[in-house]
Design a protein around this motif. Structure first.
Motif, PDB file in Angstrom:
ATOM      1  N   GLU A 160      18.549 -16.170 -14.639  1.00  0.00           N
ATOM      2  CA  GLU A 160      19.742 -16.369 -15.469  1.00  0.00           C
ATOM      3  C   GLU A 160      19.937 -17.836 -15.844  1.00  0.00           C
ATOM      4  OE1 GLU A 160      22.629 -13.732 -15.469  1.00  0.00           O
ATOM      5  OE2 GLU A 160      21.819 -12.338 -14.001  1.00  0.00           O
ATOM      6  N   LEU A 162      20.494 -19.396 -18.478  1.00  0.00           N
ATOM      7  CA  LEU A 162      21.432 -19.772 -19.544  1.00  0.00           C
ATOM      8  C   LEU A 162      22.862 -19.297 -19.294  1.00  0.00           C
ATOM      9  CD1 LEU A 162      19.196 -19.021 -22.664  1.00  0.00           C
ATOM     10  CD2 LEU A 162      19.299 -21.061 -21.244  1.00  0.00           C
ATOM     11  N   ARG A 170      23.874 -21.180 -25.681  1.00  0.00           N
ATOM     12  CA  ARG A 170      22.994 -20.164 -25.109  1.00  0.00           C
ATOM     13  C   ARG A 170      22.035 -19.656 -26.179  1.00  0.00           C
ATOM     14  NH1 ARG A 170      26.985 -17.135 -22.193  1.00  0.00           N
ATOM     15  NH2 ARG A 170      27.000 -15.613 -23.851  1.00  0.00           N
ATOM     16  N   THR A 171      22.557 -19.406 -27.361  1.00  0.00           N
ATOM     17  CA  THR A 171      21.701 -18.937 -28.456  1.00  0.00           C
ATOM     18  C   THR A 171      20.669 -19.998 -28.802  1.00  0.00           C
ATOM     19  OG1 THR A 171      23.640 -17.801 -29.282  1.00  0.00           O
ATOM     20  CG2 THR A 171      21.760 -17.932 -30.773  1.00  0.00           C
ATOM     21  N   ARG A 174      18.052 -20.239 -26.076  1.00  0.00           N
ATOM     22  CA  ARG A 174      17.186 -19.058 -26.136  1.00  0.00           C
ATOM     23  C   ARG A 174      16.006 -19.352 -27.058  1.00  0.00           C
ATOM     24  NH1 ARG A 174      21.228 -14.597 -27.424  1.00  0.00           N
ATOM     25  NH2 ARG A 174      20.311 -14.534 -29.485  1.00  0.00           N
ATOM     26  N   SER A 178      11.965 -19.712 -26.052  1.00  0.00           N
ATOM     27  CA  SER A 178      10.933 -18.993 -26.799  1.00  0.00           C
ATOM     28  C   SER A 178       9.835 -19.939 -27.263  1.00  0.00           C
ATOM     29  CB  SER A 178      11.555 -18.361 -28.036  1.00  0.00           C
ATOM     30  OG  SER A 178      11.597 -16.989 -27.908  1.00  0.00           O
ATOM     31  N   TYR A 190      11.643 -13.569 -16.352  1.00  0.00           N
ATOM     32  CA  TYR A 190      12.972 -14.071 -16.684  1.00  0.00           C
ATOM     33  C   TYR A 190      14.012 -13.016 -16.337  1.00  0.00           C
ATOM     34  CZ  TYR A 190      16.361 -16.261 -19.938  1.00  0.00           C
ATOM     35  OH  TYR A 190      17.440 -16.876 -20.520  1.00  0.00           O
ATOM     36  N   THR A 192      17.922 -11.651 -16.432  1.00  0.00           N
ATOM     37  CA  THR A 192      19.221 -11.759 -17.105  1.00  0.00           C
ATOM     38  C   THR A 192      19.994 -10.449 -16.998  1.00  0.00           C
ATOM     39  OG1 THR A 192      20.322 -12.202 -19.211  1.00  0.00           O
ATOM     40  CG2 THR A 192      18.192 -11.137 -19.351  1.00  0.00           C
ATOM     41  N   GLU A 197      19.952 -11.129 -24.689  1.00  0.00           N
ATOM     42  CA  GLU A 197      18.973 -12.126 -24.275  1.00  0.00           C
ATOM     43  C   GLU A 197      17.633 -11.446 -23.982  1.00  0.00           C
ATOM     44  OE1 GLU A 197      21.123 -15.172 -22.041  1.00  0.00           O
ATOM     45  OE2 GLU A 197      19.414 -15.114 -20.677  1.00  0.00           O
ATOM     46  N   THR A 200      15.891 -10.307 -27.242  1.00  0.00           N
ATOM     47  CA  THR A 200      15.407 -11.338 -28.148  1.00  0.00           C
ATOM     48  C   THR A 200      14.267 -12.149 -27.536  1.00  0.00           C
ATOM     49  OG1 THR A 200      17.231 -12.694 -27.364  1.00  0.00           O
ATOM     50  CG2 THR A 200      17.509 -11.662 -29.498  1.00  0.00           C
ATOM     51  N   LEU A 201      14.202 -12.248 -26.204  1.00  0.00           N
ATOM     52  CA  LEU A 201      13.184 -13.106 -25.593  1.00  0.00           C
ATOM     53  C   LEU A 201      11.914 -12.372 -25.194  1.00  0.00           C
ATOM     54  CD1 LEU A 201      15.184 -15.449 -23.187  1.00  0.00           C
ATOM     55  CD2 LEU A 201      13.775 -16.144 -25.122  1.00  0.00           C
TER      56      LEU A 201
END
Ligand code: ADP
Ligand code: MG
Length: 361
Positions: A160, A162, A170-171, A174, A178, A190, A192, A197, A200-201
């Motif tokens: 976690e 972020l 955070r965005t 992210r 990446s 990772y 979360t 999140e 997207t990651l």
């Protein structure tokens, strides 16, 4: 190289809590794997077993063909970034990043070169002399990343990283993570609790609940083919609409019945339900808000309770048969709060689940 295999891994704490149950997973070299799930589902515990910070109660952890169960953390060639960053408060940014190299007795000149490289990559060149308390949240987060990067580990573990930053940062971070992943070409694991999140990651997402894996899939598969009701409800915002209903034949055509609303099934889906013996059985029907349409002859009627303008689209919410329903419509809709609407489903997009086992049919 870093291929990781977890075989029937368990974590049982001394107080009897079984935090991780029969965890089986293969992670290939250079994958970006995400563990996602609600708080307390065992994400951190699993990560800590991989890092060697927590003993594995049962099962095995293999890395590059070697069983790691008894290998101490410092010999696992991994670097971990924690949620609270765990920076040394009395040391400057420079010293925080340099620390592991100093321990390894890397020559001073080499250390300076590496620290400066990493600081440049992370936008920390201007703050190398500062102490952690003089940094913003985002900068602290970057120092924690920098400290991991200089170690050039085979595997990056992030718990976690972020979650202490505000939404905008955070965005942004992210995106930075990446980018870093693309540049470094290492394996990332990772953790979360945030499904956005995760989506997207990650290239491979592991959804956890109560210490058990629910599904391992790409972001797209998770969204389009959730394996069970938990995943269906967990991935996506707003969550998928889930209705209790039944599968009934009407004039020879198989339909889904929700309350009084009847929806004819496409032949392929009908065939699947026949084959699996679901005719006249109760089932759970899932449909995402974007797969529901307003239609004058729609089978489901209700009154709009909430109108949510989100810029390029609007979410309408109503209740049907005791169930809250979200419907995504174009921003130029003329529908307003309190209007009676009728909707129909894109039947190619429905998800069907066994009511009792919760499994996808
Ligand atoms: N040291 C510990 N002793 C006993 N129980 C623990 C310990 N650490 C975690 N747990 C329990 O194990 C479960 C999983 O915790 P954790 O892995 O931290 O979850 P997550 O990271 O997904 O929020 C929780 O029920 C938690 O209370
Ligand atoms: Mg945790």
């Amino acid at each position: 190289m870093a291929e990781i295999q977890m075989k029937h891994m368990y974590k049982k704490f001394e107080d009897g809590v079984v935090a991780v149950k029969d965890f089986n997973l293969d992670i290939k070299e250079k994958e970006f794997v995400i563990f996602v799930g609600p708080s307390g589902c065992g994400k951190s515990t699993t990560l800590r077993m991989i890092a060697g910070l927590e003993k594995i109660s049962d099962g095995e952890l293999w890395i590059d063909g070697k069983c790691m169960n008894e290998v101490p953390s410092c010999d696992r060639d991994m670097a971990m970034v924690f949620q609270n960053y765990a920076l040394y408060p009395h040391m400057s940014v420079y010293d925080n990043i340099a620390y592991s190299m100093k321990l390894k007795k890397v020559p001073k000149k080499e250390i300076k070169k590496r620290v400066e490289e990493v600081a440049k990559k992370l936008g920390l060149s201007e703050v190398l002399d500062r102490k952690p308390k003089e940094l913003s949240g985002g900068q602290k987060q970057r120092v924690a990343m920098g400290r991991a990067i200089v170690r050039e580990p085979k595997v990056f573990l992030m718990d976690e990283p972020l979650s202490n930053l505000d939404a905008k940062l955070r965005t942004h971070m992210r995106g930075e993570i990446s980018k870093l992943y693309q540049e470094l070409g290492s394996t990332f694991i990772y953790v979360t609790h945030d499904q956005v999140e995760a989506m997207t990651l990650g290239t491979k997402i592991v959804v956890l609940k109560d210490g058990e894996i629910q599904q391992v899939a790409t972001p797209r598969e998770l969204y389009e083919q959730p394996e069970n009701l938990f995943v269906a409800g967990f991935i996506g915002t707003p969550p998928m609409n889930l209705f209790e209903g039944a599968c009934v034949p009407v004039n020879g055509v198989l339909h889904i019945k929700i309350g009084d609303a009847l929806f004819p099934l496409p032949e392929q889906t009908a065939e699947r339900l026949r084959r699996k013996d679901y005719i006249n059985q109760e089932i759970v029907i899932g449909i995402r808000g974007e797969d529901i349409r307003l239609a004058a002859d729609g089978a489901m009627e209700s009154k709009v309770e909430i109108y949510e303008m989100l810029g390029d689209h609007v979410y309408l919410y109503f209740t049907y048969n005791g169930q809250k329903v979200s419907v995504r419509v174009p921003a130029d809709t003329t529908v307003q709060r309190e209007d009676i609407v009728r909707v129909t489903f894109d039947m190619e997009k429905i998800h069907l689940f066994d009511k009792f086992r919760g499994k996808r049919i």
